[in-house]
Design a protein around this motif. Structure first.
Motif, mmCIF file in Angstrom:
data_model
loop_
_atom_site.group_PDB
_atom_site.id
_atom_site.type_symbol
_atom_site.label_atom_id
_atom_site.label_comp_id
_atom_site.label_asym_id
_atom_site.label_seq_id
_atom_site.Cartn_x
_atom_site.Cartn_y
_atom_site.Cartn_z
ATOM 1 N N LYS A 54 -5.463 -4.004 -3.380
ATOM 2 C CA LYS A 54 -4.121 -4.666 -2.901
ATOM 3 C C LYS A 54 -3.372 -5.144 -3.971
ATOM 4 C CE LYS A 54 -4.160 -6.297 1.296
ATOM 5 N NZ LYS A 54 -4.223 -7.075 2.650
ATOM 6 N N THR B 37 -11.155 -4.101 -1.720
ATOM 7 C CA THR B 37 -9.939 -4.067 -1.033
ATOM 8 C C THR B 37 -8.823 -4.873 -1.780
ATOM 9 O OG1 THR B 37 -11.032 -3.081 0.852
ATOM 10 C CG2 THR B 37 -8.686 -3.823 1.056
ATOM 11 N N GLU B 38 -8.964 -6.092 -1.946
ATOM 12 C CA GLU B 38 -8.349 -7.070 -2.259
ATOM 13 C C GLU B 38 -7.975 -6.700 -3.674
ATOM 14 O OE1 GLU B 38 -5.720 -10.124 -1.914
ATOM 15 O OE2 GLU B 38 -6.995 -9.392 -0.065
ATOM 16 N N LEU C 215 -3.527 1.670 2.360
ATOM 17 C CA LEU C 215 -5.063 1.131 2.020
ATOM 18 C C LEU C 215 -5.631 1.061 3.165
ATOM 19 C CD1 LEU C 215 -6.692 -0.019 -0.313
ATOM 20 C CD2 LEU C 215 -5.416 -2.165 0.020
ATOM 21 N N LYS D 41 -1.076 -3.043 -6.079
ATOM 22 C CA LYS D 41 0.139 -2.681 -5.462
ATOM 23 C C LYS D 41 0.595 -1.319 -5.762
ATOM 24 C CE LYS D 41 2.235 -7.178 -4.960
ATOM 25 N NZ LYS D 41 3.418 -8.105 -5.246
ATOM 26 N N ASP E 113 0.079 -1.444 2.035
ATOM 27 C CA ASP E 113 -1.062 -1.879 2.913
ATOM 28 C C ASP E 113 -1.673 -1.059 3.948
ATOM 29 O OD1 ASP E 113 -0.975 -4.106 1.208
ATOM 30 O OD2 ASP E 113 0.011 -5.373 2.721
#
Length: 124
Positions: free
Chosen positions: A106, A102-103, A116, A109, A113
């Protein structure tokens, strides 16, 4: 649906008489081939001479263009979400935890968010 694109600006040499006549009609040249072309030319003239009908056609064309643009934007946004999903899955398949994957997504971009968060709910 089948779309046929006719470039009426190039030579129609070697084509059927109907196709040659259609190219002429598209270029606003007079055509004397059969009753169908006579009818088409008559209707084109009627439409061009009626401001109300021309306005309706212009409005219709504008709305069609707006719909195409909206659909294109929606498709583009969905494509970004689909790409983010594939990247997330690849991260998971390569041994990353859901949090790490996930990070990673993220940081790209690619999507908001909020989008996501919706996406990772699938994997929880």
């Amino acid at each position: 649906m089948t779309k046929i694109i006719i470039n009426s600006q190039v030579s129609a040499e070697g084509q059927s008489e109907d196709l040659k006549a259609l190219a002429k009609l598209m270029n606003n040249e007079p055509v004397k081939l059969n009753k169908h072309f006579d009818y088409a030319q008559r209707r084109i003239k009627e439409i061009n001479e009626d401001p109300e009908t021309r306005e309706k056609i212009m409005l219709y064309e504008t709305r069609m263009l707006e719909r195409e643009q909206a659909a294109g934007k929606a498709g583009y946004e969905q494509g970004k979400v689909d790409s983010a999903k594939i990247i997330l899955e690849n991260q998971l398949n390569n041994g990353r935890t859901l949090e790490q994957a996930t990070e990673f997504v993220k940081k790209l971009k690619l999507i908001s968010d909020k989008d996501l968060e919706k996406l990772i709910k699938i994997y929880k």
